[in-house]
Design a protein around this motif. Sequence first.
Motif, mmCIF file in Angstrom:
data_model
loop_
_atom_site.group_PDB
_atom_site.id
_atom_site.type_symbol
_atom_site.label_atom_id
_atom_site.label_comp_id
_atom_site.label_asym_id
_atom_site.label_seq_id
_atom_site.Cartn_x
_atom_site.Cartn_y
_atom_site.Cartn_z
ATOM 1 N N LEU A 325 0.226 -16.759 7.900
ATOM 2 C CA LEU A 325 0.901 -15.525 7.522
ATOM 3 C C LEU A 325 2.406 -15.768 7.516
ATOM 4 O O LEU A 325 3.000 -16.060 8.545
ATOM 5 C CB LEU A 325 0.537 -14.402 8.494
ATOM 6 N N MET A 326 3.036 -15.639 6.357
ATOM 7 C CA MET A 326 4.466 -15.900 6.224
ATOM 8 C C MET A 326 5.296 -14.674 6.584
ATOM 9 O O MET A 326 6.254 -14.757 7.365
ATOM 10 C CB MET A 326 4.783 -16.351 4.801
ATOM 11 N N ALA A 327 4.951 -13.532 6.005
ATOM 12 C CA ALA A 327 5.733 -12.311 6.236
ATOM 13 C C ALA A 327 4.897 -11.105 5.869
ATOM 14 O O ALA A 327 3.988 -11.179 5.032
ATOM 15 C CB ALA A 327 7.022 -12.336 5.423
ATOM 16 N N MET A 328 5.226 -9.963 6.495
ATOM 17 C CA MET A 328 4.614 -8.687 6.164
ATOM 18 C C MET A 328 5.719 -7.684 5.864
ATOM 19 O O MET A 328 6.751 -7.672 6.543
ATOM 20 C CB MET A 328 3.753 -8.167 7.317
ATOM 21 N N PHE A 329 5.469 -6.837 4.874
ATOM 22 C CA PHE A 329 6.427 -5.815 4.470
ATOM 23 C C PHE A 329 5.751 -4.446 4.528
ATOM 24 O O PHE A 329 4.622 -4.288 4.054
ATOM 25 C CB PHE A 329 6.930 -6.078 3.053
ATOM 26 N N PHE A 330 6.446 -3.468 5.111
ATOM 27 C CA PHE A 330 5.968 -2.093 5.205
ATOM 28 C C PHE A 330 7.100 -1.164 4.777
ATOM 29 O O PHE A 330 8.274 -1.551 4.763
ATOM 30 C CB PHE A 330 5.590 -1.726 6.648
ATOM 31 N N GLY A 331 6.757 0.071 4.512
ATOM 32 C CA GLY A 331 7.779 1.087 4.399
ATOM 33 C C GLY A 331 8.259 1.463 5.786
ATOM 34 O O GLY A 331 7.480 1.482 6.743
ATOM 35 N N ALA A 332 9.544 1.750 5.926
ATOM 36 C CA ALA A 332 10.081 2.130 7.233
ATOM 37 C C ALA A 332 9.412 3.423 7.702
ATOM 38 O O ALA A 332 9.321 4.400 6.947
ATOM 39 C CB ALA A 332 11.591 2.315 7.149
ATOM 40 N N ARG A 333 8.910 3.403 8.926
ATOM 41 C CA ARG A 333 8.264 4.601 9.471
ATOM 42 C C ARG A 333 8.215 4.518 10.982
ATOM 43 O O ARG A 333 8.321 3.439 11.567
ATOM 44 C CB ARG A 333 6.842 4.778 8.924
ATOM 45 N N LYS A 334 8.046 5.664 11.624
ATOM 46 C CA LYS A 334 7.846 5.751 13.058
ATOM 47 C C LYS A 334 6.427 6.245 13.326
ATOM 48 O O LYS A 334 5.836 6.944 12.489
ATOM 49 C CB LYS A 334 8.842 6.737 13.674
ATOM 50 N N PRO A 335 5.850 5.911 14.493
ATOM 51 C CA PRO A 335 4.529 6.454 14.821
ATOM 52 C C PRO A 335 4.551 7.979 14.773
ATOM 53 O O PRO A 335 5.519 8.617 15.177
ATOM 54 C CB PRO A 335 4.295 5.944 16.256
ATOM 55 N N GLY A 336 3.485 8.553 14.235
ATOM 56 C CA GLY A 336 3.406 9.998 14.125
ATOM 57 C C GLY A 336 3.964 10.552 12.831
ATOM 58 O O GLY A 336 3.891 11.759 12.580
ATOM 59 N N VAL A 337 4.511 9.660 11.999
ATOM 60 C CA VAL A 337 5.115 10.084 10.728
ATOM 61 C C VAL A 337 4.339 9.451 9.576
ATOM 62 O O VAL A 337 4.087 8.248 9.595
ATOM 63 C CB VAL A 337 6.599 9.662 10.657
ATOM 64 N N PRO A 338 3.975 10.222 8.566
ATOM 65 C CA PRO A 338 3.250 9.640 7.422
ATOM 66 C C PRO A 338 4.111 8.619 6.686
ATOM 67 O O PRO A 338 5.338 8.627 6.760
ATOM 68 C CB PRO A 338 2.957 10.847 6.531
ATOM 69 N N GLU A 339 3.432 7.744 5.954
ATOM 70 C CA GLU A 339 4.119 6.722 5.181
ATOM 71 C C GLU A 339 4.989 7.356 4.095
ATOM 72 O O GLU A 339 4.626 8.363 3.497
ATOM 73 C CB GLU A 339 3.072 5.806 4.545
ATOM 74 N N ARG A 340 6.137 6.719 3.827
ATOM 75 C CA ARG A 340 7.081 7.212 2.836
ATOM 76 C C ARG A 340 6.500 7.108 1.425
ATOM 77 O O ARG A 340 5.900 6.101 1.059
ATOM 78 C CB ARG A 340 8.388 6.421 2.896
ATOM 79 N N GLU A 341 6.716 8.154 0.636
ATOM 80 C CA GLU A 341 6.197 8.155 -0.721
ATOM 81 C C GLU A 341 6.957 7.170 -1.608
ATOM 82 O O GLU A 341 6.372 6.578 -2.534
ATOM 83 C CB GLU A 341 6.269 9.560 -1.325
ATOM 84 N N ASP A 342 8.259 6.952 -1.325
ATOM 85 C CA ASP A 342 8.997 5.996 -2.158
ATOM 86 C C ASP A 342 8.480 4.574 -1.948
ATOM 87 O O ASP A 342 8.481 3.757 -2.870
ATOM 88 C CB ASP A 342 10.509 6.084 -1.927
ATOM 89 N N TRP A 343 7.999 4.273 -0.738
ATOM 90 C CA TRP A 343 7.383 2.963 -0.495
ATOM 91 C C TRP A 343 6.070 2.840 -1.263
ATOM 92 O O TRP A 343 5.792 1.818 -1.892
ATOM 93 C CB TRP A 343 7.156 2.755 1.000
ATOM 94 N N ARG A 344 5.260 3.892 -1.229
ATOM 95 C CA ARG A 344 3.986 3.853 -1.950
ATOM 96 C C ARG A 344 4.216 3.689 -3.456
ATOM 97 O O ARG A 344 3.490 2.945 -4.132
ATOM 98 C CB ARG A 344 3.189 5.128 -1.670
ATOM 99 N N THR A 345 5.223 4.353 -3.969
ATOM 100 C CA THR A 345 5.548 4.216 -5.390
ATOM 101 C C THR A 345 5.956 2.779 -5.707
ATOM 102 O O THR A 345 5.553 2.207 -6.732
ATOM 103 C CB THR A 345 6.682 5.183 -5.766
ATOM 104 N N LEU A 346 6.749 2.188 -4.827
ATOM 105 C CA LEU A 346 7.187 0.803 -5.010
ATOM 106 C C LEU A 346 5.990 -0.137 -5.054
ATOM 107 O O LEU A 346 5.893 -0.998 -5.935
ATOM 108 C CB LEU A 346 8.145 0.434 -3.873
#
Length: 358
Positions: A325-346
């Motif tokens: 595993l080289m790297a993992m990328f996520f949308g910025a988020r905190k526990p308890g907060v849904p994933e960002r829609e701009d990340w999902r669009t990306l």
Amino acid sequence: MTNSTELRERFAAARAQGKRHKDAAAACGVSEGEAVAAHAGEHDGTLQAAPLRGPWIELLKSLEACGPLLALTRNEGVVHEKTGVYRNLSATGPIGLALGEEIDLRLFFAQWHAGFAVTEAAANRSNPPSMSLQFFDAHGTAVHKIFAREGSDRVALASIATVFAADAATAVFRRAEAPAAQKPDSSFDCRALGKAWSEMTDTHQFFGLLKQFGVERQQSFRLMEGRYAWRVAPQALRDLLYAASFGGAPIMVFVGSPGCIQIHTGPVTRIEPLEVHGMKWLNVLDEGFNLHLREDLVAGTWIVEKPTSDGVVTSVEAFDGEGGLMAMFFGARKPGVPEREDWRTLVRGLPRLAKAEA
């Protein structure tokens, strides 16, 4: 076996050619940990290494007094560098955390075998010597490094090295064993794996799921391909970083060594590909955060969805040709907060591959 004097001379010659520590050690036929350990004790080389002792969590806690430092964690294909203050360190048994605003780490101290305070004369002698703390696993692979920077309190860092100094005994490293053969995909109960996957409520449960089924990470993606995982084209990482840069979506970048995962959370802005000696580097060159990723080593990239109590969390994960595993990328988020829609669009905009293409 090469003696320490000869190894130091060969290592210095490789460094003089511009090779990084890891590459200079490889040119000498040893691990990086072995090369650094050879510089312990009395000698007149330009690199000096003083052995350190634990408890490692206590050493890391003391670094806050040094002000901003550069934290470096890497694997075979990626280097992750963050500059900031080591704050909010804690540990439960062999598992540690650093939860500072800039320095965000997951620490696996069972893999921390040896540490050294390292100084090395700068190529330009008018500059101060490089000053760092370097930690290695039992095979001599670097797990984490910490470098003084312009704003660092070098006196405080030197004092910490003194407080945690070990005796001059040379650390003993051993060769890594070949990894166990992977089980064939046909040996797994995909229905049961899919059911367990669907019942996750937290992304951290994924590690337990892999262990429960005895399945390798990328293999699990193959088994769940089209349901929870999708392959993407080789240029996906470049597309992802450029899109995040242009759109301003804050992201999380995870890079791991055998003993540490280092995380960047925030925007990325300056994306610069560079080819050097046939190596294709994809670079993020931002203030406080640098990423150097070998695009030519990427053998597989996946979009992965994991159910959580906050909704689906989506990652983009890159693997090398050995399955690492080289790297993992996520949308910025905190526990308890849904994933960002701009990340999902990306992520939806990344070019996916059909199974036949893969």
